[in-house]
Design an enzyme around this catalytic site. Structure first.
Site, PDB file in Angstrom:
ATOM      1  N   LEU A 141       3.222   1.753  -2.297  1.00 34.09           N
ATOM      2  CA  LEU A 141       3.830   1.932  -3.622  1.00 34.09           C
ATOM      3  C   LEU A 141       3.116   2.961  -4.496  1.00 34.09           C
ATOM      4  O   LEU A 141       3.700   3.448  -5.454  1.00 34.09           O
ATOM      5  CB  LEU A 141       3.905   0.578  -4.350  1.00 34.09           C
ATOM      6  CG  LEU A 141       4.707  -0.507  -3.611  1.00 34.09           C
ATOM      7  CD1 LEU A 141       4.699  -1.800  -4.410  1.00 34.09           C
ATOM      8  CD2 LEU A 141       6.138  -0.061  -3.335  1.00 34.09           C
ATOM      9  N   ARG A 172       2.613   5.918  -3.843  1.00 29.40           N
ATOM     10  CA  ARG A 172       3.242   7.231  -3.661  1.00 29.40           C
ATOM     11  C   ARG A 172       4.734   7.170  -3.303  1.00 29.40           C
ATOM     12  O   ARG A 172       5.459   8.125  -3.519  1.00 29.40           O
ATOM     13  CB  ARG A 172       2.511   8.026  -2.573  1.00 29.40           C
ATOM     14  CG  ARG A 172       2.619   7.407  -1.194  1.00 29.40           C
ATOM     15  CD  ARG A 172       1.638   8.011  -0.205  1.00 29.40           C
ATOM     16  NE  ARG A 172       1.805   7.445   1.121  1.00 29.40           N
ATOM     17  CZ  ARG A 172       1.417   6.216   1.470  1.00 29.40           C
ATOM     18  NH1 ARG A 172       0.848   5.427   0.590  1.00 29.40           N
ATOM     19  NH2 ARG A 172       1.605   5.778   2.685  1.00 29.40           N
ATOM     20  N   LYS A 223      12.729  -0.450   4.652  1.00 30.81           N
ATOM     21  CA  LYS A 223      12.747   0.711   3.763  1.00 30.81           C
ATOM     22  C   LYS A 223      14.156   1.243   3.583  1.00 30.81           C
ATOM     23  O   LYS A 223      14.503   1.769   2.521  1.00 30.81           O
ATOM     24  CB  LYS A 223      11.829   1.806   4.315  1.00 30.81           C
ATOM     25  CG  LYS A 223      10.360   1.511   4.088  1.00 30.81           C
ATOM     26  CD  LYS A 223       9.486   2.712   4.397  1.00 30.81           C
ATOM     27  CE  LYS A 223       8.031   2.364   4.090  1.00 30.81           C
ATOM     28  NZ  LYS A 223       7.112   3.452   4.484  1.00 30.81           N
ATOM     29  N   ASP A 233       5.494  11.262   9.358  1.00 26.92           N
ATOM     30  CA  ASP A 233       4.050  11.129   9.104  1.00 26.92           C
ATOM     31  C   ASP A 233       3.209  11.262  10.373  1.00 26.92           C
ATOM     32  O   ASP A 233       2.073  10.822  10.394  1.00 26.92           O
ATOM     33  CB  ASP A 233       3.763   9.786   8.431  1.00 26.92           C
ATOM     34  CG  ASP A 233       4.168   8.609   9.305  1.00 26.92           C
ATOM     35  OD1 ASP A 233       4.699   8.840  10.413  1.00 26.92           O
ATOM     36  OD2 ASP A 233       3.948   7.452   8.896  1.00 26.92           O
ATOM     37  N   SER A 243       0.821  -1.222   0.000  1.00 24.53           N
ATOM     38  CA  SER A 243       0.000   0.000   0.000  1.00 24.53           C
ATOM     39  C   SER A 243       0.853   1.270   0.000  1.00 24.53           C
ATOM     40  O   SER A 243       0.326   2.367  -0.123  1.00 24.53           O
ATOM     41  CB  SER A 243      -0.935   0.002   1.213  1.00 24.53           C
ATOM     42  OG  SER A 243      -0.197   0.115   2.413  1.00 24.53           O
ATOM     43  N   CYS A 254      -2.484   9.448   6.871  1.00 21.63           N
ATOM     44  CA  CYS A 254      -2.672   9.078   5.460  1.00 21.63           C
ATOM     45  C   CYS A 254      -3.376   7.743   5.327  1.00 21.63           C
ATOM     46  O   CYS A 254      -4.149   7.527   4.387  1.00 21.63           O
ATOM     47  CB  CYS A 254      -1.329   9.033   4.740  1.00 21.63           C
ATOM     48  SG  CYS A 254      -0.669  10.663   4.384  1.00 21.63           S
ATOM     49  N   CYS A 288     -12.027  -0.982  14.973  1.00 18.21           N
ATOM     50  CA  CYS A 288     -11.556  -0.235  13.805  1.00 18.21           C
ATOM     51  C   CYS A 288     -10.792  -1.224  12.929  1.00 18.21           C
ATOM     52  O   CYS A 288     -11.151  -2.399  12.874  1.00 18.21           O
ATOM     53  CB  CYS A 288     -10.701   0.969  14.211  1.00 18.21           C
ATOM     54  SG  CYS A 288      -9.191   0.525  15.078  1.00 18.21           S
TER      55      CYS A 288
END
Lengths: 389, 83
Positions: free
Chosen positions: A73, A75, A88, A132, A71, A190, A347
């Site tokens: 990729l 951006r 990463k 973030d 999920s 995000c 959630c």
């Protein structure tokens, strides 16, 4: 700096820079001598580190502790499909080395904290904030002010972005602009709120440009100005900023002279789920299996889903009586939650629902349980085949 | 004499409040602080506005004690953390 600082291969590689009067041989040598720290190798960190590496910034530090997820990729163009599951930093180091082998990539595979921030940041000339979350943004700001490092700030939300330069001499800092963190739940991240992939590409590229200008000492920097970008309207709004003489960190008489507990400052705590809040009902933990058993026994609790509508649209527990009230709307719609009946909040993974459960407990609702692991656990343990994102 | 001002909301504020613009009438001599308390006093959803939000009056960052004049544009700058 002289021409001899750059090899023949580098002269060839940077020829289009060297042709610019504002860069030239001396400027390119400055970039080579420059040390930049990118906090985060995600949406903003991707264009940032790619352009800084391509531009020949000699030392590029990257802080991240995450692994590449599919999920990411749409951006995070630093990483490819074959990198899914890798760290990463491993993925970033390989890609940046391929972009420019003349750049030294320094890996900081840690979560930036009040304990390690000053040690890590002190080795760099410029810090670029591509994180973030709010606690890390306040941490990066405060550490930059304390160390006297410029902080090239960028952030994104759905279709909108902000960019500025904080922490320069006499200039405002992030705290001058945002004195207090937002109440939890007002600003979705995000993952919850979504983000159009090109947006961090635009904002991160602006950050890379500002970083290069700072290293070169060219042009007018964004220090003292905030740009607000709206991609749907395709407009940039410029706001003139001012240093706040009463700023606790960079004001005339700072009241905070060291780093603090930023999770606490931002009202976020992840390690005390069952914590009791002043007289409020304690929050129970419920596993997916236990919830299924309770419901099959005919004791249906009020099942509250606090995710976003798009997540609900993918899959939900409406068949079991669940109701949707997104976390950000909880205060306004609290009248829809029944009193005097057991409540189970869920959630995606259990974090937002814990936040909601605490708020309901404080508001006098109860007894309240949090579905551990959220709908992901439900899909894994109770209802295999349920599509989840 | 009342002072009409035009307020603008971006990003999370706009999503949360459900509006991008709002015309507000304030008493003569009103400051940014008066506008903030007028909005917060409206209750949900405006009560999530911080007591000291980031505000730009006519494109310049303003402190709470800044006086407002007729026709001023007051933009509420939302905190944004995504990256």
């Amino acid at each position: 700096m002289t021409r001899s600082d750059l090899s023949q291969a580098e002269l060839h590689r940077y020829a289009r820079h060297i042709a610019l009067p504002e860069v030239g041989l001396e400027g390119q040598a400055r970039l080579k001598a420059g040390k930049v720290l990118c906090v985060g190798a995600g949406g903003l960190g991707s264009p940032l580190s790619l352009y800084l590496a391509a531009a020949g910034v000699g030392t590029l530090g990257i802080v991240d502790f995450d692994t590449v997820d599919t999920s990411n990729l749409q951006r995070q163009i630093l990483h490819g499909t074959e990198d899914v599951g890798r760290s990463k930093l491993d993925s970033a180091a390989d890609r940046l080395r391929s972009v420019n082998p003349h750049v030294e990539v320094i890996r900081h595979e840690v979560r930036l904290s009040a304990q390690n921030a000053c040690d890590i940041l002190s080795g760099y000339d410029v810090v670029v904030d591509g994180t973030d979350n709010f606690p890390t943004r306040y941490l990066v700001n405060d550490a930059c002010v304390l160390l006297g490092k410029p902080n090239v700030y960028g952030s994104v939300f759905r279709w909108e972005g902000q960019v500025s330069v904080f922490g320069t001499k006499g200039g405002p800092c992030y705290r001058c602009l945002f004195r207090e963190p937002p109440p939890p739940g007002l600003v979705p991240n995000c993952a919850e709120g979504g983000v159009l992939g090109v947006l961090p590409g635009i904002i991160g590229s602006m950050q890379a440009m500002e970083t290069i200008k700072l290293l070169l000492g060219q042009g007018n920097s964004l220090a003292g100005r905030l740009l607000i970008f709206d991609a749907l309207e395709m407009t940039w709004r410029e706001v003139g900023l001012r240093r706040n003489p009463n700023c606790p960190v960079c004001g005339d008489t700072p009241t905070q002279t060291g780093l603090i507990d930023y999770e606490l400052f931002c009202g976020i705590r992840g390690d005390d789920d069952a914590r009791e809040v002043d007289g409020a009902a304690p929050i129970g933990r419920m596993t997916a299996a236990a919830l299924a058993e309770t419901m099959s026994g005919g004791h249906a609790p009020f099942l509250l889903d606090v995710r976003e509508p798009w997540e609900w649209a993918v899959s939900n527990l409406a068949g079991h009586g669940a109701r949707l009230i997104p976390l950000a709307e909880l205060e306004a719609r609290i009248g829809e939650v029944p009193r005097g009946r057991p409540i189970v909040v869920y959630c995606r993974s259990g974090q937002r629902s814990l936040n909601a459960a605490r708020r309901l407990a404080v508001a006098g609702f109860g007894p309240i349980s949090n579905l551990e692991g959220g709908i992901l656990s439900w899909a894994q343990d109770v209802e295999p085949g349920l599509p989840v994102v | 004499m009342s002072v009409p001002v035009r307020t603008l909301f971006f990003a999370a504020y706009r999503d949360h409040f459900g509006v991008s613009e709002l015309d507000v009438e304030l008493a003569a001599g009103a400051t940014v602080a008066d506008l903030v308390s007028e909005l917060r006093g409206r209750g949900a959803p405006f009560d999530v506005l911080p007591a000291e939000p980031a505000v730009a009056v006519n494109h310049h960052y303003a402190f709470l004690d800044e006086p407002l004049g007729a026709g001023d544009e007051v933009a509420f700058i939302p905190p944004v953390a995504g990256g």
